[in-house]
Design a protein around this motif. Sequence first.
Motif, PDB file in Angstrom:
ATOM      1  N   LYS A 102      56.578  57.354  27.651  1.00 43.62           N
ATOM      2  CA  LYS A 102      55.605  56.288  27.402  1.00 43.62           C
ATOM      3  C   LYS A 102      55.665  55.817  25.951  1.00 43.62           C
ATOM      4  O   LYS A 102      55.484  54.632  25.672  1.00 43.62           O
ATOM      5  CB  LYS A 102      54.202  56.784  27.755  1.00 43.62           C
ATOM      6  N   ALA A 103      55.954  56.717  25.021  1.00 44.65           N
ATOM      7  CA  ALA A 103      56.037  56.345  23.608  1.00 44.65           C
ATOM      8  C   ALA A 103      57.260  55.475  23.319  1.00 44.65           C
ATOM      9  O   ALA A 103      57.287  54.764  22.313  1.00 44.65           O
ATOM     10  CB  ALA A 103      56.070  57.601  22.740  1.00 44.65           C
ATOM     11  N   LEU A 104      58.264  55.510  24.201  1.00 43.92           N
ATOM     12  CA  LEU A 104      59.438  54.658  24.014  1.00 43.92           C
ATOM     13  C   LEU A 104      59.129  53.186  24.274  1.00 43.92           C
ATOM     14  O   LEU A 104      59.858  52.316  23.834  1.00 43.92           O
ATOM     15  CB  LEU A 104      60.566  55.104  24.950  1.00 43.92           C
ATOM     16  N   GLN A 105      58.052  52.910  24.996  1.00 50.74           N
ATOM     17  CA  GLN A 105      57.704  51.545  25.351  1.00 50.74           C
ATOM     18  C   GLN A 105      56.901  50.901  24.223  1.00 50.74           C
ATOM     19  O   GLN A 105      56.147  51.557  23.526  1.00 50.74           O
ATOM     20  CB  GLN A 105      56.887  51.527  26.635  1.00 50.74           C
ATOM     21  N   ARG A 106      57.064  49.604  24.092  1.00 51.17           N
ATOM     22  CA  ARG A 106      56.297  48.842  23.113  1.00 51.17           C
ATOM     23  C   ARG A 106      55.012  48.343  23.764  1.00 51.17           C
ATOM     24  O   ARG A 106      54.808  48.454  24.967  1.00 51.17           O
ATOM     25  CB  ARG A 106      57.122  47.667  22.589  1.00 51.17           C
ATOM     26  N   GLN A 107      54.148  47.729  22.980  1.00 48.98           N
ATOM     27  CA  GLN A 107      52.853  47.312  23.493  1.00 48.98           C
ATOM     28  C   GLN A 107      52.972  46.194  24.537  1.00 48.98           C
ATOM     29  O   GLN A 107      52.327  46.245  25.576  1.00 48.98           O
ATOM     30  CB  GLN A 107      51.973  46.854  22.347  1.00 48.98           C
ATOM     31  N   TYR A 108      53.777  45.184  24.264  1.00 52.20           N
ATOM     32  CA  TYR A 108      53.871  44.045  25.182  1.00 52.20           C
ATOM     33  C   TYR A 108      55.238  43.895  25.817  1.00 52.20           C
ATOM     34  O   TYR A 108      55.474  42.952  26.552  1.00 52.20           O
ATOM     35  CB  TYR A 108      53.532  42.753  24.441  1.00 52.20           C
ATOM     36  N   PHE A 109      56.139  44.801  25.553  1.00 49.56           N
ATOM     37  CA  PHE A 109      57.491  44.694  26.074  1.00 49.56           C
ATOM     38  C   PHE A 109      57.948  46.068  26.549  1.00 49.56           C
ATOM     39  O   PHE A 109      57.766  47.056  25.860  1.00 49.56           O
ATOM     40  CB  PHE A 109      58.445  44.181  24.980  1.00 49.56           C
ATOM     41  N   VAL A 110      58.530  46.124  27.735  1.00 45.58           N
ATOM     42  CA  VAL A 110      59.018  47.378  28.282  1.00 45.58           C
ATOM     43  C   VAL A 110      60.529  47.275  28.430  1.00 45.58           C
ATOM     44  O   VAL A 110      61.035  46.393  29.123  1.00 45.58           O
ATOM     45  CB  VAL A 110      58.384  47.678  29.656  1.00 45.58           C
ATOM     46  N   ASP A 111      61.248  48.147  27.757  1.00 47.42           N
ATOM     47  CA  ASP A 111      62.699  48.223  27.910  1.00 47.42           C
ATOM     48  C   ASP A 111      62.970  49.184  29.059  1.00 47.42           C
ATOM     49  O   ASP A 111      62.947  50.406  28.896  1.00 47.42           O
ATOM     50  CB  ASP A 111      63.338  48.715  26.616  1.00 47.42           C
TER      51      ASP A 111
END
Length: 62
Positions: A16-25
């Motif tokens: 979950k920490a790998l994800q950004r606030q408004y963008f999911v890679d």
Amino acid sequence: IVIQSPENYTVQLAIKALQRQYFVDYGLAMSGSFLATIPLLILFIFVGRKMVAGVMDGAFKG
């Protein structure tokens, strides 16, 4: 329980920490999930036959 230090994160929190606030890679998230499951797959390969044999031995009566 609140974990404040990134060194103590569980696998789920680390992914979950790998994800950004408004963008999911999604590639990064899926590769992290895959790397988290590799130890379980290796364990199942080596222990799977004995585990199934133990379940089958306990299933038969007589």
